[in-house]
Design a protein around this motif. Structure first.
Motif, PDB file in Angstrom:
ATOM      1  N   MET A  17       1.098  -1.004  -0.043  1.00 44.66           N
ATOM      2  CA  MET A  17      -0.027   0.036   0.004  1.00 44.66           C
ATOM      3  C   MET A  17       0.888   1.401   0.105  1.00 44.66           C
ATOM      4  O   MET A  17       1.974   1.011   0.419  1.00 44.66           O
ATOM      5  CB  MET A  17      -0.950  -0.044   1.052  1.00 44.66           C
ATOM      6  N   THR A  18       0.583   2.403  -0.630  1.00 40.50           N
ATOM      7  CA  THR A  18       1.042   3.625  -0.667  1.00 40.50           C
ATOM      8  C   THR A  18       1.055   4.261   0.714  1.00 40.50           C
ATOM      9  O   THR A  18       0.251   3.813   1.503  1.00 40.50           O
ATOM     10  CB  THR A  18       0.517   4.469  -1.535  1.00 40.50           C
ATOM     11  N   ARG A  19       2.168   4.727   1.238  1.00 43.38           N
ATOM     12  CA  ARG A  19       2.240   5.664   2.247  1.00 43.38           C
ATOM     13  C   ARG A  19       2.084   7.005   2.196  1.00 43.38           C
ATOM     14  O   ARG A  19       2.132   7.542   1.098  1.00 43.38           O
ATOM     15  CB  ARG A  19       3.446   5.272   3.121  1.00 43.38           C
ATOM     16  N   SER A  20       1.571   7.796   3.406  1.00 43.24           N
ATOM     17  CA  SER A  20       1.509   9.076   3.310  1.00 43.24           C
ATOM     18  C   SER A  20       2.827   9.808   3.370  1.00 43.24           C
ATOM     19  O   SER A  20       3.827   9.303   3.788  1.00 43.24           O
ATOM     20  CB  SER A  20       0.589   9.660   4.458  1.00 43.24           C
ATOM     21  N   GLY A  21       2.783  11.074   3.258  1.00 41.01           N
ATOM     22  CA  GLY A  21       3.853  12.054   3.257  1.00 41.01           C
ATOM     23  C   GLY A  21       4.349  12.096   4.826  1.00 41.01           C
ATOM     24  O   GLY A  21       5.435  12.261   5.018  1.00 41.01           O
ATOM     25  N   ARG A  22       3.278  11.748   5.740  1.00 43.14           N
ATOM     26  CA  ARG A  22       3.834  11.952   7.087  1.00 43.14           C
ATOM     27  C   ARG A  22       4.502  10.681   7.471  1.00 43.14           C
ATOM     28  O   ARG A  22       5.381  10.495   8.254  1.00 43.14           O
ATOM     29  CB  ARG A  22       2.594  12.054   8.127  1.00 43.14           C
ATOM     30  N   ASP A  23       4.055   9.629   7.021  1.00 47.22           N
ATOM     31  CA  ASP A  23       4.843   8.241   7.249  1.00 47.22           C
ATOM     32  C   ASP A  23       6.170   8.379   6.594  1.00 47.22           C
ATOM     33  O   ASP A  23       7.314   7.785   7.137  1.00 47.22           O
ATOM     34  CB  ASP A  23       4.172   7.184   6.563  1.00 47.22           C
ATOM     35  N   TYR A  24       6.351   9.024   5.383  1.00 44.46           N
ATOM     36  CA  TYR A  24       7.506   8.938   4.942  1.00 44.46           C
ATOM     37  C   TYR A  24       8.573   9.758   5.783  1.00 44.46           C
ATOM     38  O   TYR A  24       9.611   9.344   5.859  1.00 44.46           O
ATOM     39  CB  TYR A  24       7.505   9.643   3.406  1.00 44.46           C
ATOM     40  N   LEU A  25       8.010  10.975   6.135  1.00 44.30           N
ATOM     41  CA  LEU A  25       8.880  11.754   6.927  1.00 44.30           C
ATOM     42  C   LEU A  25       9.502  11.166   8.235  1.00 44.30           C
ATOM     43  O   LEU A  25      10.454  11.358   8.634  1.00 44.30           O
ATOM     44  CB  LEU A  25       8.380  13.214   7.543  1.00 44.30           C
ATOM     45  N   GLU A  26       8.639  10.527   8.943  1.00 39.69           N
ATOM     46  CA  GLU A  26       8.767   9.835  10.049  1.00 39.69           C
ATOM     47  C   GLU A  26       9.818   8.793   9.772  1.00 39.69           C
ATOM     48  O   GLU A  26      10.534   8.540  10.700  1.00 39.69           O
ATOM     49  CB  GLU A  26       7.585   9.122  10.661  1.00 39.69           C
ATOM     50  N   ALA A  27       9.785   8.074   8.731  1.00 36.60           N
ATOM     51  CA  ALA A  27      10.861   7.118   8.415  1.00 36.60           C
ATOM     52  C   ALA A  27      12.196   7.603   8.181  1.00 36.60           C
ATOM     53  O   ALA A  27      13.369   6.956   8.481  1.00 36.60           O
ATOM     54  CB  ALA A  27      10.469   6.372   7.294  1.00 36.60           C
ATOM     55  N   LEU A  28      12.337   8.907   7.972  1.00 38.71           N
ATOM     56  CA  LEU A  28      13.670   9.321   7.767  1.00 38.71           C
ATOM     57  C   LEU A  28      14.217   9.873   9.214  1.00 38.71           C
ATOM     58  O   LEU A  28      15.545  10.061   9.020  1.00 38.71           O
ATOM     59  CB  LEU A  28      13.380  10.823   7.011  1.00 38.71           C
ATOM     60  N   ARG A  29      13.488   9.832  10.169  1.00 40.13           N
ATOM     61  CA  ARG A  29      14.080  10.115  11.638  1.00 40.13           C
ATOM     62  C   ARG A  29      14.699   8.745  12.164  1.00 40.13           C
ATOM     63  O   ARG A  29      14.297   8.292  13.232  1.00 40.13           O
ATOM     64  CB  ARG A  29      13.007  10.727  12.307  1.00 40.13           C
ATOM     65  N   ASP A  30      15.640   8.169  11.434  1.00 33.86           N
ATOM     66  CA  ASP A  30      16.244   6.862  11.904  1.00 33.86           C
ATOM     67  C   ASP A  30      17.798   7.103  12.327  1.00 33.86           C
ATOM     68  O   ASP A  30      18.124   6.114  12.614  1.00 33.86           O
ATOM     69  CB  ASP A  30      15.953   5.886  10.630  1.00 33.86           C
ATOM     70  N   GLY A  31      18.483   8.251  12.364  1.00 34.45           N
ATOM     71  CA  GLY A  31      19.524   8.351  13.022  1.00 34.45           C
ATOM     72  C   GLY A  31      20.775   8.177  11.839  1.00 34.45           C
ATOM     73  O   GLY A  31      21.826   7.827  12.118  1.00 34.45           O
ATOM     74  N   ARG A  32      20.142   8.313  10.630  1.00 38.94           N
ATOM     75  CA  ARG A  32      21.151   8.025   9.433  1.00 38.94           C
ATOM     76  C   ARG A  32      22.180   9.076   9.475  1.00 38.94           C
ATOM     77  O   ARG A  32      22.167  10.155   9.948  1.00 38.94           O
ATOM     78  CB  ARG A  32      20.370   8.336   7.950  1.00 38.94           C
ATOM     79  N   GLU A  33      23.512   8.694   9.050  1.00 41.62           N
ATOM     80  CA  GLU A  33      24.509   9.516   9.251  1.00 41.62           C
ATOM     81  C   GLU A  33      24.889  10.451   8.051  1.00 41.62           C
ATOM     82  O   GLU A  33      25.419  10.011   7.328  1.00 41.62           O
ATOM     83  CB  GLU A  33      25.619   8.596   9.435  1.00 41.62           C
ATOM     84  N   VAL A  34      24.259  11.573   8.040  1.00 45.07           N
ATOM     85  CA  VAL A  34      24.532  12.355   6.854  1.00 45.07           C
ATOM     86  C   VAL A  34      25.409  13.713   7.780  1.00 45.07           C
ATOM     87  O   VAL A  34      25.267  14.162   8.515  1.00 45.07           O
ATOM     88  CB  VAL A  34      23.139  13.070   6.608  1.00 45.07           C
ATOM     89  N   TRP A  35      26.493  14.263   6.779  1.00 42.66           N
ATOM     90  CA  TRP A  35      27.315  15.144   7.285  1.00 42.66           C
ATOM     91  C   TRP A  35      27.253  16.291   6.271  1.00 42.66           C
ATOM     92  O   TRP A  35      27.056  16.240   5.009  1.00 42.66           O
ATOM     93  CB  TRP A  35      28.980  14.735   7.114  1.00 42.66           C
ATOM     94  N   LEU A  36      27.174  17.528   6.797  1.00 45.48           N
ATOM     95  CA  LEU A  36      27.229  18.694   6.002  1.00 45.48           C
ATOM     96  C   LEU A  36      28.301  19.916   6.859  1.00 45.48           C
ATOM     97  O   LEU A  36      27.662  20.167   7.997  1.00 45.48           O
ATOM     98  CB  LEU A  36      25.593  19.052   5.669  1.00 45.48           C
ATOM     99  N   ASP A  37      29.047  20.479   6.028  1.00 44.35           N
ATOM    100  CA  ASP A  37      29.566  21.470   6.523  1.00 44.35           C
ATOM    101  C   ASP A  37      30.441  20.927   7.787  1.00 44.35           C
ATOM    102  O   ASP A  37      30.529  21.796   8.768  1.00 44.35           O
ATOM    103  CB  ASP A  37      28.796  22.688   6.728  1.00 44.35           C
ATOM    104  N   GLY A  38      30.963  19.971   7.904  1.00 46.24           N
ATOM    105  CA  GLY A  38      31.549  19.485   9.131  1.00 46.24           C
ATOM    106  C   GLY A  38      31.049  19.222  10.572  1.00 46.24           C
ATOM    107  O   GLY A  38      31.412  18.808  11.436  1.00 46.24           O
ATOM    108  N   GLU A  39      29.423  19.091  10.114  1.00 48.76           N
ATOM    109  CA  GLU A  39      28.433  18.736  11.295  1.00 48.76           C
ATOM    110  C   GLU A  39      27.589  17.601  10.869  1.00 48.76           C
ATOM    111  O   GLU A  39      27.277  17.218   9.776  1.00 48.76           O
ATOM    112  CB  GLU A  39      27.559  19.966  11.368  1.00 48.76           C
ATOM    113  N   ARG A  40      27.462  16.672  11.709  1.00 52.19           N
ATOM    114  CA  ARG A  40      26.643  15.586  11.602  1.00 52.19           C
ATOM    115  C   ARG A  40      25.041  16.309  11.745  1.00 52.19           C
ATOM    116  O   ARG A  40      24.686  16.638  12.744  1.00 52.19           O
ATOM    117  CB  ARG A  40      26.977  14.464  12.427  1.00 52.19           C
ATOM    118  N   VAL A  41      24.461  15.692  10.565  1.00 47.69           N
ATOM    119  CA  VAL A  41      23.033  16.063  10.750  1.00 47.69           C
ATOM    120  C   VAL A  41      22.092  15.210  11.600  1.00 47.69           C
ATOM    121  O   VAL A  41      22.157  14.060  11.256  1.00 47.69           O
ATOM    122  CB  VAL A  41      22.439  16.209   9.414  1.00 47.69           C
ATOM    123  N   LYS A  42      21.433  15.714  12.553  1.00 49.16           N
ATOM    124  CA  LYS A  42      20.688  14.836  13.393  1.00 49.16           C
ATOM    125  C   LYS A  42      19.479  14.577  12.814  1.00 49.16           C
ATOM    126  O   LYS A  42      18.772  13.475  13.071  1.00 49.16           O
ATOM    127  CB  LYS A  42      20.365  15.820  14.843  1.00 49.16           C
TER     128      LYS A  42
END
Length: 476
Positions: free
Chosen positions: A1-26
């Motif tokens: 089934m398709t998911r909602s935009g809210r479901d998608y955004l919630e899935a992004l809050r998983d602690g992935r390790e993204v770096w920008l300008d010498g800072e880890r993005v929380k």
């Protein structure tokens, strides 16, 4: 089934390790460099989940891009779905979730490609497609090497050890367009490998939050944007590009698609319809982007009062001709569809026209941008620094007096020209021009492949038929 935009955004809050300008993005959903683009992608999910476009975007409970097309009509329906999502970002979000969804469907259409003497990934390829489709996941990919790889074994992703449950990999890949916003990322190679280079002949897909997986982001144009009024495109549609780094990342066997087999690692892109499906989505988006740019030119020239001038009318006609070219490649590729695996794997857009679209797009986009810049002239240079100038109680009336035009108020004119600058002259715009030039790879690659795609023999035989039709004895 398709998911909602809210479901998608919630899935992004998983602690992935993204770096920008010498800072880890929380949290990419709240960080100023990523949040608006994440919200724009979430809107795509909402369009499929619950909107008037649902019937166009969804079939059998999943996004149409996940379905294996079985007929010409299926290709047309898939393109209609691509078009809805492309129009949501005016063509400026390139690698949206439907891009790799088409690739996953292609893998499932001919899974036998993944069966080799060294590793059988057929079941994994089918499971990969099912996992993405049933959970409505966004998968990105990193399939280009950061450098030649010579002199340093850990420069390019390779297996450093095998375990009972999987493999451990180390090294880097690029260009991860949209990777920081995705649920999974495919790590592989589309570049030719030497016949004996089995150490780098692998492909797998893993969750973006896998331990040891790092994403090093390029400059964020969204972070530099002053607001939607001043930067209407870069503030909302900066899909980002990231370097992927694997630091002893564990990959379970069930997520491995190819392993230690050079032929299969290339064949998954070229002997399945994956690349043809990629071009179908990309060509539809490109057509939409040119529609937007042509519309921008029309609005600017109408506002300035120059639209009726013959040279301007001709320039607009040239742009509309480019739009028609882009549209024709999409429709032509669909109409020249080919059977996949004798029809057992469904159908795919025609190879010859799909490959030719890559040449057209890379050459046409810079011409379109240049044409509109000529129409814009100096108007896109002399603009207020920000919306604050218009809102200021003392300065606002001054700006309103001197920057209006006969066809528009100062606010409307500035709003239009700031949109034009963001599309044509900003750093964001420069990235898009370079992006479209190399979207399908380097010209020396796709021009050579066009020769292999078919059609050369027919052209040659037609010219030869003319030569064969006369000789010295034919006379004058």
């Amino acid at each position: 089934m398709t998911r909602s935009g809210r479901d998608y955004l919630e899935a992004l809050r998983d602690g992935r390790e993204v770096w920008l300008d010498g800072e880890r993005v929380k949290d990419v959903t709240s960080h100023t460099a990523f949040r608006n683009t994440a919200a724009s992608i979430a809107r795509l999910y909402d369009l499929a989940h619950d909107s008037e476009h649902r019937d166009v975007l969804v079939s059998g409970g999943v996004h149409r891009a996940f379905a294996v097309p079985r007929s010409y009509e299926d290709l047309v329906a898939r393109r209609a779905a691509y078009k809805v999502w492309a129009e949501s970002s005016f063509g400026f979000l390139g690698r949206t979730p439907d891009y790799m969804a088409g690739g996953a469907a292609a893998f499932a259409a001919v899974p036998q490609i993944f069966t080799t003497d060294s590793f059988d990934g057929a079941a994994n390829a089918v499971a990969y497609h099912r996992r993405l489709a049933e959970s409505d996941l966004y998968c990105s990919f990193t399939i280009t090497n950061p450098a030649s790889g010579t002199g340093d074994d850990d420069l390019v992703v390779r297996v450093v050890t095998e375990k009972d449950g999987g493999i451990v990999v180390r090294g880097a890949k690029m260009i991860g367009t949209g990777a920081v916003f995705s649920d999974e990322v495919i790590v592989g190679t589309i570049e030719p490998l030497a016949a004996d280079d089995v150490d780098h002949a692998l492909c797998f897909s893993i969750p973006t939050d896998t331990p040891g997986l790092k994403f090093v982001s390029r400059t964020s144009y969204e972070a530099q944007a002053r607001g939607v009024f001043d930067n209407p495109l870069s503030s909302r549609f900066d899909e980002n590009d990231a370097l992927l780094v694997c630091e002893d990342v564990f990959v379970p066997w069930e997520r491995v698609l190819t392993y230690r087999n050079v032929e299969a690692t290339a064949a998954m892109w070229w002997q399945t319809p994956a690349y043809l499906h990629f071009v179908h989505q990309a060509a539809t988006r490109f057509w939409t982007k040119l529609e937007f740019l042509a519309g921008l030119a029309i609005l600017m020239t109408r506002t300035s009062g120059a639209y009726e001038l013959p040279p301007v009318t001709q320039a607009v006609g040239r742009l509309l001709g480019m739009v028609a070219q882009a549209k024709a490649f999409v429709l032509g590729a669909e109409a020249s569809y080919e059977q996949v695996d004798g029809g057992r794997g469904g159908v795919a857009p025609g190879t010859e026209i799909s490959f030719a679209q890559r040449i057209m797009a890379g050459e046409l986009y810079p011409r379109a941008v240049q044409e509109i810049k000529q129409l814009a002239g100096g108007s896109i240079i002399q603009l207020p620094a920000s919306a604050e100038d218009l809102l200021h109680p003392d300065l606002g009336p001054v700006v309103g007096k001197y920057l209006r035009s006969p066809g528009a108020s100062a606010e409307d004119r500035i709003k239009l020209l700031k949109l034009a600058w963001d599309a044509l002259g900003s750093e964001f715009a420069a990235r898009h021009e370079q992006y479209e030039r190399f979207y399908h790879g380097a010209p020396h690659v796709y021009l050579t492949m066009q020769t292999w795609a078919g059609g050369a023999e027919n052209c040659e035989s037609l010219a030869q038929a003319c030569l064969d039709g006369y000789g010295l004895e034919t006379g004058k």
